[in-house]
Design a protein around this motif. Structure first.
Motif, PDB file in Angstrom:
ATOM      1  N   LEU A   1      17.596 -34.525 -17.881  1.00 28.09           N
ATOM      2  CA  LEU A   1      16.501 -33.563 -17.753  1.00 28.09           C
ATOM      3  C   LEU A   1      17.024 -32.327 -17.042  1.00 28.09           C
ATOM      4  CD1 LEU A   1      13.405 -32.800 -17.755  1.00 28.09           C
ATOM      5  CD2 LEU A   1      13.364 -33.781 -15.459  1.00 28.09           C
ATOM      6  N   ILE A   2      16.736 -31.176 -17.609  1.00 30.72           N
ATOM      7  CA  ILE A   2      17.114 -29.905 -16.997  1.00 30.72           C
ATOM      8  C   ILE A   2      15.825 -29.188 -16.589  1.00 30.72           C
ATOM      9  CG2 ILE A   2      18.265 -27.689 -17.317  1.00 30.72           C
ATOM     10  CD1 ILE A   2      20.095 -29.022 -19.336  1.00 30.72           C
ATOM     11  N   ALA A   3      15.674 -28.937 -15.292  1.00 29.03           N
ATOM     12  CA  ALA A   3      14.490 -28.257 -14.756  1.00 29.03           C
ATOM     13  C   ALA A   3      14.899 -26.899 -14.211  1.00 29.03           C
ATOM     14  CB  ALA A   3      13.840 -29.099 -13.656  1.00 29.03           C
ATOM     15  N   THR A   4      14.219 -25.863 -14.690  1.00 31.61           N
ATOM     16  CA  THR A   4      14.479 -24.499 -14.237  1.00 31.61           C
ATOM     17  C   THR A   4      13.276 -24.008 -13.455  1.00 31.61           C
ATOM     18  OG1 THR A   4      15.822 -24.118 -16.215  1.00 31.61           O
ATOM     19  CG2 THR A   4      15.133 -22.185 -14.946  1.00 31.61           C
ATOM     20  N   PHE A   5      13.514 -23.558 -12.218  1.00 26.40           N
ATOM     21  CA  PHE A   5      12.425 -23.218 -11.301  1.00 26.40           C
ATOM     22  C   PHE A   5      12.260 -21.707 -11.186  1.00 26.40           C
ATOM     23  CE2 PHE A   5      14.722 -26.996  -9.637  1.00 26.40           C
ATOM     24  CZ  PHE A   5      13.789 -27.955 -10.022  1.00 26.40           C
ATOM     25  N   PRO A   6      11.048 -21.251 -10.846  1.00 23.21           N
ATOM     26  CA  PRO A   6      10.843 -19.808 -10.608  1.00 23.21           C
ATOM     27  C   PRO A   6      11.465 -19.384  -9.284  1.00 23.21           C
ATOM     28  CG  PRO A   6       8.825 -21.021 -10.161  1.00 23.21           C
ATOM     29  CD  PRO A   6       9.795 -22.014 -10.744  1.00 23.21           C
ATOM     30  N   ASP A   7      11.440 -18.092  -9.030  1.00 21.62           N
ATOM     31  CA  ASP A   7      12.062 -17.573  -7.812  1.00 21.62           C
ATOM     32  C   ASP A   7      11.358 -18.053  -6.544  1.00 21.62           C
ATOM     33  OD1 ASP A   7      13.834 -16.245  -9.410  1.00 21.62           O
ATOM     34  OD2 ASP A   7      12.691 -14.365  -9.414  1.00 21.62           O
ATOM     35  N   SER A   8      10.098 -18.450  -6.652  1.00 13.55           N
ATOM     36  CA  SER A   8       9.338 -18.870  -5.470  1.00 13.55           C
ATOM     37  C   SER A   8       9.601 -20.310  -5.075  1.00 13.55           C
ATOM     38  CB  SER A   8       7.841 -18.680  -5.721  1.00 13.55           C
ATOM     39  OG  SER A   8       7.449 -19.352  -6.902  1.00 13.55           O
ATOM     40  N   LEU A   9      10.325 -21.069  -5.893  1.00 16.38           N
ATOM     41  CA  LEU A   9      10.634 -22.466  -5.588  1.00 16.38           C
ATOM     42  C   LEU A   9      12.131 -22.694  -5.644  1.00 16.38           C
ATOM     43  CD1 LEU A   9       7.925 -24.367  -7.699  1.00 16.38           C
ATOM     44  CD2 LEU A   9       7.893 -23.934  -5.236  1.00 16.38           C
ATOM     45  N   THR A  10      12.611 -23.575  -4.792  1.00 22.28           N
ATOM     46  CA  THR A  10      14.016 -23.971  -4.806  1.00 22.28           C
ATOM     47  C   THR A  10      14.106 -25.479  -4.714  1.00 22.28           C
ATOM     48  OG1 THR A  10      14.138 -23.649  -2.397  1.00 22.28           O
ATOM     49  CG2 THR A  10      14.886 -21.836  -3.789  1.00 22.28           C
TER      50      THR A  10
ATOM     51  N   GLY B   1      21.262 -33.246  -9.422  1.00 16.98           N
ATOM     52  CA  GLY B   1      22.015 -32.219  -8.718  1.00 16.98           C
ATOM     53  C   GLY B   1      21.505 -30.849  -9.105  1.00 16.98           C
ATOM     54  N   ALA B   2      21.833 -29.870  -8.288  1.00 17.24           N
ATOM     55  CA  ALA B   2      21.337 -28.507  -8.522  1.00 17.24           C
ATOM     56  C   ALA B   2      22.476 -27.524  -8.416  1.00 17.24           C
ATOM     57  CB  ALA B   2      20.235 -28.159  -7.524  1.00 17.24           C
ATOM     58  N   ASN B   3      22.221 -26.311  -8.912  1.00 15.88           N
ATOM     59  CA  ASN B   3      23.214 -25.252  -8.772  1.00 15.88           C
ATOM     60  C   ASN B   3      23.200 -24.709  -7.349  1.00 15.88           C
ATOM     61  OD1 ASN B   3      20.766 -23.969  -8.828  1.00 15.88           O
ATOM     62  ND2 ASN B   3      21.224 -22.637 -10.564  1.00 15.88           N
TER      63      ASN B   3
ATOM     64  N   CYS C   1      19.158 -33.703 -13.966  1.00 13.28           N
ATOM     65  CA  CYS C   1      19.020 -35.121 -13.625  1.00 13.28           C
ATOM     66  C   CYS C   1      19.535 -35.967 -14.791  1.00 13.28           C
ATOM     67  CB  CYS C   1      17.572 -35.471 -13.318  1.00 13.28           C
ATOM     68  SG  CYS C   1      16.905 -34.630 -11.868  1.00 13.28           S
ATOM     69  N   GLU C   2      20.525 -36.787 -14.522  1.00 10.42           N
ATOM     70  CA  GLU C   2      21.060 -37.697 -15.533  1.00 10.42           C
ATOM     71  C   GLU C   2      20.231 -38.971 -15.519  1.00 10.42           C
ATOM     72  OE1 GLU C   2      25.172 -38.287 -14.841  1.00 10.42           O
ATOM     73  OE2 GLU C   2      25.701 -36.163 -15.083  1.00 10.42           O
TER      74      GLU C   2
END
Length: 578
Positions: free
Chosen positions: A188-197, A215-217, A225-226
């Motif tokens: 699963l690849i989750a991309t967050f907005p600038d207001s969330l980390t 893991g995250a960048n 998430c694997e």
């Protein structure tokens, strides 16, 4: 003939910069070159090598290509005598141009959870829900839903959570072989907005086994998430992505998180999903107020406004202190809050009620309240004398009305809704961190109370205050109650007018006391409390009869033994003794 041959494994992955999944055992690499010699026509030479599978490989679905290429490097020289016998020059052999010089074969992985065609058709499904996290514990509560959209009411939470559930079940129970097979390299690849980390993840349930890793960048804007390799048939996993909310500000009205499932298995309906939620920022500001003192007195002589040279001439000092406590997020991200005070300046006929002398602050930058012309508008001199004690009206002229315990008490309430005219005073709370105080120094206008309320037993003055955020957006919610401060004002006149209790009250009290005493004495007399007990009534009486002694008979000089006589007694006893 000398021939060079080259073994290569996964040439395409190497060209893409990806690591190879295998290596050659004797060469510790995924390619090597060697040579061999063919001794004559129709001769053969067999070369054998071994492959070693690398550890922790991810791609177990695609086969491993192995290619072999050959080239002729030369021909061994013949003897000089044989070369002289031949008239033609030596010809160098070449490879057949109609055939490729490279041969490739593929090594397949054994896929137990796939069909007979060795292809895997997965059916990954994703569901999500926004949650709040209770403290640092792994307990999560779902957000309320309004009009089909989750609503995040952000108070003092440092992070929120996104619950994600992924399943891999057959879409048709009647035809389970259609899909739902093992999903290789499922993630699963989750991309967050600038207001969330991204902060962390918590796996709660996994079937049949837990193999989730996330893991995250570097900046936390994307997490991967694997889910498993493979994520097997009939598997499901539920986990939480914990997201930091420190970057949410007043401009944040929505949260949109892009969620995408990926797998190397065959699945055509893996479209991205956007998880959306609305944001409401709730400011946790607490407001309390206190007056020092809470009870004051008025009295003395009436003084005109033109004679007011010092604030001591106006009346008693009253200090109103409003304390603001910020229990939530810093106000710097939401704009500047302000303290709004409804100040009772005058009574209904326009006479002064509370005269505002000065406004100070504690725990804030220099406060500048508006309108400024309402602060010490008469420009009287400031005094450092508190004068918080009661002023006795020594020179006040008293009327003929006397004080009575049973007289009706008269009182009145002065506030902005009735009997008073108020002005709105706004004080910006610049630099408010956690606590701050606004102190309003005022004077009770003594002459007004002498003229208008001299016959009152007491009066209550109400001052109300509230907090507002003028520059706040529509998604900012301020939950605070109005702080109300009460000051009770007493006239000093009743102390001078007191002349004692009326004589008829004293007479009735004396008569009632004598009557109660006489009744008590009568009851005690009837109960015999005053009778004394007599001695002869309490001591037992008895009668005794003495029997005389018999004359002794002496015979022959000897005295005979006489029989002892017994006493005869008769008792006469009372029923009781004391």
């Amino acid at each position: 003939i000398e021939i060079n041959y080259t073994f290569e494994a996964e040439n395409e992955r190497r060209q893409l910069g990806l690591p190879s999944r295998v290596r050659f055992k004797d060469h510790l690499s995924d390619q090597f070159t060697a040579s061999t010699t063919l001794r004559g026509q129709n001769s053969e030479e067999c070369v054998t090598t071994k492959l070693v599978l690398q550890e922790k490989i991810k791609d177990k679905l695609r086969p491993i290509p192995i290619s072999v290429s050959v080239t002729i490097t030369g021909v061994e020289s013949s003897s000089l005598s044989a070369r002289r016998e031949r008239a033609l020059p030596d010809l160098i052999p070449i490879l057949n141009s109609n055939e490729s010089g490279t041969k490739t074969t593929k090594v397949e992985f054994l896929k137990e959870g796939c069909g007979d065609d060795n292809e895997c058709h997965s059916n990954l499904k994703l569901q999500y829900r926004f949650c709040t996290r209770e403290g640092n514990e792994d307990r999560f509560t779902y957000l309320p839903i309004e009009n089909g959209t989750p609503v995040l009411v952000l108070k003092d939470q440092k992070d929120i959570a996104l619950e994600i559930m992924v399943t891999n079940n057959p879409s048709d129970a009647k035809n389970p072989r259609k899909d739902g097979e093992d999903a290789y390299e499922a993630k699963l690849i989750a991309t967050f907005p600038d207001s969330l980390t991204y902060s962390a993840f918590r796996e709660m349930r996994g079937y049949p086994e837990k193999q989730l890793t996330c893991g995250a960048n570097q900046n936390g804007s994307q997490a991967e998430c694997e889910l498993g390799n493979p994520f097997k048939r009939n598997s499901n996993v539920t986990f939480y992505l914990i997201l930091s909310t420190t970057k949410i500000n007043v401009d944040t009205t929505d949260l949109d998180i892009n969620l995408k499932l990926e797998t190397t298995s065959t699945q055509v309906n893996l479209t991205p999903i956007t998880a959306s939620a609305k944001v409401v920022l709730e400011l946790l500001l607490s407001l309390t107020g206190v007056a020092k003192p809470s009870q004051v007195y008025f009295g003395g002589n009436i003084v005109g406004e033109s004679a007011m040279k010092s604030e001591d001439h106006i009346g008693n000092l009253i200090e109103y202190e409003f304390r603001v406590t910020n229990l939530g997020r810093p106000l710097k991200t939401f704009g500047t809050a302000s303290l709004d005070i409804q100040w009772p300046k005058e009574i209904s006929n326009g006479k002064w009620l509370l005269y505002l002398m000065k406004i100070d602050s504690k725990g804030l930058e220099k406060v500048s309240c508006q309108p400024e012309n309402e602060i010490n508008s008469l420009h009287v001199a400031e005094s450092h004398n508190s004068r918080r004690k009661r002023e006795v009206a020594e020179k006040q002229i008293t009327d003929s009305k006397t004080f009575s315990l049973f007289s009706e008490r008269k009182y009145k309430t002065l506030d902005c809704n009735v009997n008073a005219r108020c002005v709105d005073i706004r004080c910006p709370l610049k630099g408010l961190d956690s606590k701050a105080s606004i102190v309003l120094r005022s004077r009770l206008w003594n002459s007004t109370f002498l003229e208008e309320y001299s016959k009152m037993n007491y009066l209550d003055i109400l001052v109300r205050a509230s907090i507002s955020v003028p520059a706040a957006a529509k998604n900012v919610k301020l939950t605070n109650e109005v702080a109300q401060v009460r000051v009770t004002v007493f006239p000093a006149k009743p102390v001078a007018l007191y002349t004692g209790v009326p004589w008829w009250i004293i007479s009735v009290a004396i008569f009632a006391g004598i009557l109660m005493l006489a009744l008590l004495v009568f009851l005690l007399w009837k109960c015999g409390f005053f009778q004394r007990s007599r001695y002869e009534d309490s001591v037992p009486r008895y009668h005794a009869v003495r029997i005389r002694k018999e004359e002794r008979q002496i015979r022959d000089g000897k005295c005979k033994d006489l029989e002892t006589k017994q006493w005869f007694t008769k008792w006469n006893e009372n029923e009781s003794y004391s």
